[in-house]
Design a protein around this motif. Structure first.
Motif, PDB file in Angstrom:
ATOM      1  N   UNK A 251       0.861  -1.279   0.115  1.00  0.00           N
ATOM      2  CA  UNK A 251      -0.135  -0.035   0.105  1.00  0.00           C
ATOM      3  C   UNK A 251       0.871   1.375  -0.301  1.00  0.00           C
ATOM      4  N   UNK A 252       2.231   1.266   0.249  1.00  0.00           N
ATOM      5  CA  UNK A 252       2.844   2.473   0.628  1.00  0.00           C
ATOM      6  C   UNK A 252       3.303   2.930  -1.102  1.00  0.00           C
ATOM      7  N   UNK A 253       4.196   3.840  -0.933  1.00  0.00           N
ATOM      8  CA  UNK A 253       4.752   3.912  -2.208  1.00  0.00           C
ATOM      9  C   UNK A 253       5.357   5.543  -2.053  1.00  0.00           C
ATOM     10  N   UNK A 254       6.072   5.986  -3.289  1.00  0.00           N
ATOM     11  CA  UNK A 254       6.670   7.320  -3.031  1.00  0.00           C
ATOM     12  C   UNK A 254       5.700   8.514  -3.256  1.00  0.00           C
ATOM     13  N   UNK A 255       6.035   9.549  -2.961  1.00  0.00           N
ATOM     14  CA  UNK A 255       4.952  10.611  -2.766  1.00  0.00           C
ATOM     15  C   UNK A 255       5.350  11.610  -1.763  1.00  0.00           C
ATOM     16  N   UNK A 256       5.419  11.326  -0.719  1.00  0.00           N
ATOM     17  CA  UNK A 256       5.800  12.475   0.500  1.00  0.00           C
ATOM     18  C   UNK A 256       7.129  12.775   0.250  1.00  0.00           C
ATOM     19  N   UNK A 257       7.495  14.013   0.277  1.00  0.00           N
ATOM     20  CA  UNK A 257       8.694  14.829   0.363  1.00  0.00           C
ATOM     21  C   UNK A 257       9.775  14.312   1.130  1.00  0.00           C
ATOM     22  N   UNK A 258       9.308  13.902   2.522  1.00  0.00           N
ATOM     23  CA  UNK A 258      10.130  13.466   3.443  1.00  0.00           C
ATOM     24  C   UNK A 258      10.821  12.246   3.181  1.00  0.00           C
ATOM     25  N   UNK A 259      10.402  11.614   2.082  1.00  0.00           N
ATOM     26  CA  UNK A 259      11.051  10.192   1.617  1.00  0.00           C
ATOM     27  C   UNK A 259      12.449  10.694   1.095  1.00  0.00           C
ATOM     28  N   UNK A 260      12.445  11.704   0.434  1.00  0.00           N
ATOM     29  CA  UNK A 260      13.709  11.979  -0.112  1.00  0.00           C
ATOM     30  C   UNK A 260      14.891  12.522   0.667  1.00  0.00           C
ATOM     31  N   UNK A 261      14.540  12.740   2.071  1.00  0.00           N
ATOM     32  CA  UNK A 261      15.324  13.149   3.075  1.00  0.00           C
ATOM     33  C   UNK A 261      16.152  11.795   3.597  1.00  0.00           C
ATOM     34  N   UNK A 262      15.747  10.658   3.296  1.00  0.00           N
ATOM     35  CA  UNK A 262      16.251   9.382   3.793  1.00  0.00           C
ATOM     36  C   UNK A 262      17.632   9.099   3.062  1.00  0.00           C
ATOM     37  N   UNK A 263      18.322   8.436   3.828  1.00  0.00           N
ATOM     38  CA  UNK A 263      19.664   7.985   3.386  1.00  0.00           C
ATOM     39  C   UNK A 263      19.681   7.343   1.986  1.00  0.00           C
ATOM     40  N   UNK A 264      20.511   7.430   1.170  1.00  0.00           N
ATOM     41  CA  UNK A 264      20.450   6.630  -0.269  1.00  0.00           C
ATOM     42  C   UNK A 264      19.547   7.295  -1.285  1.00  0.00           C
ATOM     43  N   UNK A 265      18.590   8.248  -0.743  1.00  0.00           N
ATOM     44  CA  UNK A 265      17.893   9.032  -1.867  1.00  0.00           C
ATOM     45  C   UNK A 265      16.744   7.959  -2.453  1.00  0.00           C
TER      46      UNK A 265
END
Length: 156
Positions: free
Chosen positions: A106-120
């Motif tokens: 059910x998850x997936x990319x979309x929230x900008x905070x995901x880009x802050x995580x290590x590895x990008x």
């Protein structure tokens, strides 16, 4: 290698169990006391913050659920040890559900905070690992806080 929901839930539960053990060790008399005065976090505040970050990252960032999180309020929160146990129980039940939903896709990319995580990459696994990273970091803070407060208490 994949991080499955039961394994992730086990580690989330372990971290919260150790956080509650820290609160239990302090009791209601010390659980809300900042170890080094104003500007430092009590064990109660750390636990409330961990509850907030778990729901925010898994529910809001990973699954896109709405959030009315007040991070600043978490870091100054006060509670009894019993209230902390109740809050953690609720978050653990919710985290188990959120992790199962992520595992089901059910998850997936979309929230900008995901880009802050290590590895990008911002994958669901990266979000879960970030939650674990934060929980165990704050567990260390809580354990140091307990040691400082207990050492400062006069012996009977």
């Amino acid at each position: 290698m994949e991080l499955d929901a039961p394994t992730a839930a086990s580690y989330v539960g372990h971290a919260f169990g150790q956080l509650l053990a820290a609160a239990d060790r302090l009791g209601d008399d010390l659980v809300n006391r900042p170890p080094f005065g104003p500007g430092t976090n009590s064990v109660a505040a750390l636990i409330v913050h961990c509850c907030g970050l778990t729901e925010w990252w898994l529910g809001h960032v990973a699954l896109g659920e709405p959030s009315d999180r007040d991070r600043q309020a978490e870091l100054t929160a006060e509670a009894t040890v019993a209230q902390l146990h109740d809050e953690v129980d609720a978050v653990l039940a919710r985290a188990g559900d959120l992790l199962a939903r992520l595992e089901a896709g059910e998850g997936g990319p979309g929230h900008p905070a995901r880009a802050e995580l290590p590895g990008g990459t911002g994958t669901d696994a990266a979000v879960v690992l970030h939650v674990l990273e934060e929980l165990y970091q704050h567990l260390g803070h809580a354990q140091l806080t307990v040691d400082a407060l207990v050492a400062a208490e006069p012996t009977a």
